[in-house]
Scaffold this active site. Structure first.
Site, PDB file in Angstrom:
ATOM      1  N   ASP A  15       0.870  -1.184   0.000  1.00  9.41           N
ATOM      2  CA  ASP A  15       0.000   0.000   0.000  1.00  9.41           C
ATOM      3  C   ASP A  15       0.904   1.230   0.000  1.00  9.41           C
ATOM      4  O   ASP A  15       2.125   1.126   0.166  1.00  9.41           O
ATOM      5  CB  ASP A  15      -0.887  -0.008   1.268  1.00  9.41           C
ATOM      6  CG  ASP A  15      -1.789   1.220   1.359  1.00  9.41           C
ATOM      7  OD1 ASP A  15      -2.392   1.599   0.336  1.00  9.41           O
ATOM      8  OD2 ASP A  15      -1.887   1.826   2.455  1.00  9.41           O
ATOM      9  N   SER A  16       0.278   2.404  -0.148  1.00  3.63           N
ATOM     10  CA  SER A  16       1.044   3.642  -0.083  1.00  3.63           C
ATOM     11  C   SER A  16       1.517   3.931   1.348  1.00  3.63           C
ATOM     12  O   SER A  16       2.406   4.758   1.537  1.00  3.63           O
ATOM     13  CB  SER A  16       0.170   4.800  -0.558  1.00  3.63           C
ATOM     14  OG  SER A  16      -0.985   4.886   0.256  1.00  3.63           O
ATOM     15  N   TYR A  47      -0.954   8.305  -2.608  1.00  6.54           N
ATOM     16  CA  TYR A  47      -1.030   7.963  -4.031  1.00  6.54           C
ATOM     17  C   TYR A  47      -2.250   8.626  -4.685  1.00  6.54           C
ATOM     18  O   TYR A  47      -2.290   8.814  -5.893  1.00  6.54           O
ATOM     19  CB  TYR A  47      -1.184   6.445  -4.204  1.00  6.54           C
ATOM     20  CG  TYR A  47       0.087   5.624  -4.079  1.00  6.54           C
ATOM     21  CD1 TYR A  47       1.272   6.163  -3.579  1.00  6.54           C
ATOM     22  CD2 TYR A  47       0.082   4.286  -4.471  1.00  6.54           C
ATOM     23  CE1 TYR A  47       2.417   5.382  -3.463  1.00  6.54           C
ATOM     24  CE2 TYR A  47       1.223   3.499  -4.364  1.00  6.54           C
ATOM     25  CZ  TYR A  47       2.385   4.050  -3.856  1.00  6.54           C
ATOM     26  OH  TYR A  47       3.508   3.279  -3.753  1.00  6.54           O
ATOM     27  N   GLY A  48      -3.233   8.928  -3.866  1.00  5.79           N
ATOM     28  CA  GLY A  48      -4.537   9.364  -4.377  1.00  5.79           C
ATOM     29  C   GLY A  48      -4.525  10.658  -5.156  1.00  5.79           C
ATOM     30  O   GLY A  48      -5.468  10.971  -5.879  1.00  5.79           O
ATOM     31  N   CYS A  78      -4.302  -1.608  -1.870  1.00  2.51           N
ATOM     32  CA  CYS A  78      -4.491  -0.177  -2.083  1.00  2.51           C
ATOM     33  C   CYS A  78      -5.493  -0.048  -3.225  1.00  2.51           C
ATOM     34  O   CYS A  78      -5.249  -0.579  -4.318  1.00  2.51           O
ATOM     35  CB  CYS A  78      -3.148   0.448  -2.458  1.00  2.51           C
ATOM     36  SG  CYS A  78      -3.247   2.160  -3.002  1.00  2.51           S
ATOM     37  N   ASN A  79      -6.595   0.632  -2.956  1.00  2.26           N
ATOM     38  CA  ASN A  79      -7.619   0.777  -4.003  1.00  2.26           C
ATOM     39  C   ASN A  79      -7.109   1.619  -5.155  1.00  2.26           C
ATOM     40  O   ASN A  79      -7.422   1.361  -6.317  1.00  2.26           O
ATOM     41  CB  ASN A  79      -8.867   1.433  -3.432  1.00  2.26           C
ATOM     42  CG  ASN A  79      -9.633   0.512  -2.510  1.00  2.26           C
ATOM     43  OD1 ASN A  79     -10.570  -0.143  -2.915  1.00  2.26           O
ATOM     44  ND2 ASN A  79      -9.208   0.448  -1.255  1.00  2.26           N
ATOM     45  N   THR A  80      -6.317   2.651  -4.836  1.00  2.00           N
ATOM     46  CA  THR A  80      -5.828   3.554  -5.870  1.00  2.00           C
ATOM     47  C   THR A  80      -4.944   2.791  -6.856  1.00  2.00           C
ATOM     48  O   THR A  80      -5.123   2.888  -8.076  1.00  2.00           O
ATOM     49  CB  THR A  80      -5.043   4.715  -5.214  1.00  2.00           C
ATOM     50  OG1 THR A  80      -5.842   5.264  -4.153  1.00  2.00           O
ATOM     51  CG2 THR A  80      -4.698   5.785  -6.206  1.00  2.00           C
ATOM     52  N   GLU A 157      -3.202   8.690   8.647  1.00  2.00           N
ATOM     53  CA  GLU A 157      -1.743   8.578   8.770  1.00  2.00           C
ATOM     54  C   GLU A 157      -1.242   9.329  10.013  1.00  2.00           C
ATOM     55  O   GLU A 157      -0.244   8.957  10.606  1.00  2.00           O
ATOM     56  CB  GLU A 157      -1.037   9.110   7.508  1.00  2.00           C
ATOM     57  CG  GLU A 157      -1.239   8.254   6.258  1.00  2.00           C
ATOM     58  CD  GLU A 157      -0.264   7.072   6.125  1.00  2.00           C
ATOM     59  OE1 GLU A 157       0.846   7.142   6.665  1.00  2.00           O
ATOM     60  OE2 GLU A 157      -0.643   6.072   5.474  1.00  2.00           O
ATOM     61  N   CYS A 189     -10.955   2.724  -0.005  1.00  2.00           N
ATOM     62  CA  CYS A 189      -9.568   3.103   0.261  1.00  2.00           C
ATOM     63  C   CYS A 189      -9.193   2.329   1.510  1.00  2.00           C
ATOM     64  O   CYS A 189      -9.974   2.320   2.487  1.00  2.00           O
ATOM     65  CB  CYS A 189      -9.456   4.611   0.517  1.00  2.00           C
ATOM     66  SG  CYS A 189      -7.820   5.104   1.123  1.00  2.00           S
ATOM     67  N   THR A 190      -8.043   1.678   1.482  1.00  2.00           N
ATOM     68  CA  THR A 190      -7.733   0.775   2.594  1.00  2.00           C
ATOM     69  C   THR A 190      -7.411   1.516   3.896  1.00  2.00           C
ATOM     70  O   THR A 190      -7.306   0.900   4.948  1.00  2.00           O
ATOM     71  CB  THR A 190      -6.568  -0.168   2.217  1.00  2.00           C
ATOM     72  OG1 THR A 190      -5.459   0.618   1.750  1.00  2.00           O
ATOM     73  CG2 THR A 190      -6.994  -1.140   1.135  1.00  2.00           C
ATOM     74  N   HIS A 191      -7.262   2.832   3.818  1.00  2.00           N
ATOM     75  CA  HIS A 191      -7.103   3.596   5.056  1.00  2.00           C
ATOM     76  C   HIS A 191      -8.449   3.749   5.788  1.00  2.00           C
ATOM     77  O   HIS A 191      -8.470   3.921   7.000  1.00  2.00           O
ATOM     78  CB  HIS A 191      -6.578   5.010   4.758  1.00  2.00           C
ATOM     79  CG  HIS A 191      -5.113   5.090   4.482  1.00  2.00           C
ATOM     80  ND1 HIS A 191      -4.539   4.582   3.341  1.00  2.00           N
ATOM     81  CD2 HIS A 191      -4.091   5.633   5.205  1.00  2.00           C
ATOM     82  CE1 HIS A 191      -3.228   4.825   3.365  1.00  2.00           C
ATOM     83  NE2 HIS A 191      -2.941   5.455   4.486  1.00  2.00           N
TER      84      HIS A 191
HETATM   85  N1  DGL Z   1      -4.775   3.305   0.917  1.00  2.00           N
HETATM   86  C1  DGL Z   1      -4.812   3.667  -0.433  1.00  2.00           C
HETATM   87  C2  DGL Z   1      -6.077   3.290  -1.141  1.00  2.00           C
HETATM   88  O1  DGL Z   1      -6.609   2.280  -0.806  1.00  2.00           O
HETATM   89  C3  DGL Z   1      -4.154   4.906  -0.901  1.00  2.00           C
HETATM   90  C4  DGL Z   1      -4.320   6.145  -0.162  1.00  2.00           C
HETATM   91  C5  DGL Z   1      -3.403   7.199  -0.718  1.00  2.00           C
HETATM   92  O2  DGL Z   1      -2.195   6.964  -0.679  1.00  2.00           O
HETATM   93  O3  DGL Z   1      -3.876   8.229  -1.210  1.00  2.00           O
HETATM   94  O4  DGL Z   1      -6.534   3.943  -2.043  1.00  2.00           O
END
Ligand code: DGL
Length: 275
Positions: A15-16, A47-48, A78-80, A157, A189-191
């Site tokens: 993931d990011s 990453y988004g 990571c969804n992105t 974060e 988004c996995t966050h």
């Molecule tokens: N956790 C990530 C996701 O699932 C990326 C979040 C990010 O880095 O912007 O999209």
């Protein structure tokens, strides 16, 4: 690699940043015999807000790094990166790579009764429209409402899970979603599962919250079974989970200890630009 060492090989998860820990946690829960190598790109999060080319380049570097750990399969937690890079990297490497969008979309299609699904994610994920495409390819009668919530990632974060600011940001982003008539909401988004209780509180009991992590771990289990790569646990290694980041290892380690159900004693820094 012999069949036995292939079975013992770890699963690569990336993931990011810390978000993918919510997927690693679910994999550890559903596949307790598997070893995991986790990489969090803490030097380059988020990453988004990045372009597709950059997200593909980052994903390729991380996959090359994970391959040095002889992983038998890779989960893009990571969804992105799943939305923007999975198609590009899928056939590029000689290791199976899976993402979280297809499992998440499937879980939501199964969950919705009124055929209206909401998706929240990063700017890049929402702009890609990938969730809408995948959901409608599975169930053309489902209407999808997508909404980007870019401030959620830095709040997570920074460990602002229960902060008053987070409650205000949730209200700011999700007011229109709450009133849109959906009955299932994908945490795209996995966050975001780390804000789940606050999102749940705000959205109310009638809207099902869908975390793609559960279905992703199920898909991984199926893949390992089909490829005869499951670790039967007969040769347990001492350190079964290892964690790598591109920066700020100690901050990551402290965070990981609040998410994972076991102690994370060390986190190693990798110069990911070298891969
Ligand atoms: N956790 C990530 C996701 O699932 C990326 C979040 C990010 O880095 O912007 O999209």
């Amino acid at each position: 690699m012999s069949t036995d060492s292939r079975k013992r090989a770890p699963i690569g998860v990336f993931d990011s940043g810390v978000g993918g820990l919510t997927v690693a946690r679910e994999i550890a829960r559903q596949l307790p015999n598997e070893n995991i190598v986790y990489f969090g790109d803490t030097a380059r999060v988020p990453y988004g807000s990045k372009s597709q080319n950059t997200i593909i380049r980052f994903s390729e570097q991380i996959i090359r790094f994970l391959k040095t750990k002889e992983v038998k399969a890779i989960v893009i937690a990571c969804n992105t990166a799943s939305a923007l890079a999975l198609d590009a990297v899928h056939n590029e490497f000689d290791v199976p790579v899976m993402g979280v969008v297809i499992p998440g979309a499937r879980a939501a299609v199964e969950a919705t009764q009124n055929r209206r699904v909401g998706v929240i994610g990063t700017d890049a994920t929402v702009q890609s429209g990938m969730y809408t495409k995948v959901i409608q390819s599975m169930a053309p009668d489902v209407t999808v409402v997508e909404k980007a919530c870019p401030l959620f990632v830095p709040l997570v974060e920074e460990g602002f899970k229960d902060h008053v600011v987070t409650r205000e940001v949730i209200e700011y982003y999700l007011e229109s979603m709450r009133d849109s008539g959906i009955d299932a909401l994908i945490l795209g988004c996995t966050h975001y599962p780390l804000l789940r209780s606050k999102i749940r509180e705000y959205m109310g009991e009638k809207i099902q919250i869908v975390n793609p992590a559960y279905e992703t771990a199920m898909d991984l289990k199926k893949l390992l079974y089909e490829e005869k790569m499951e670790n039967d646990g007969s040769t347990r290694e001492h350190s079964r989970y290892s964690f790598y980041v591109s920066d700020a290892a100690e901050k990551f380690r402290r965070f990981a200890n609040t998410v994972m159900p076991f102690d994370v004693p060390t986190t190693n820094v990798v110069n990911i630009e070298e891969y």
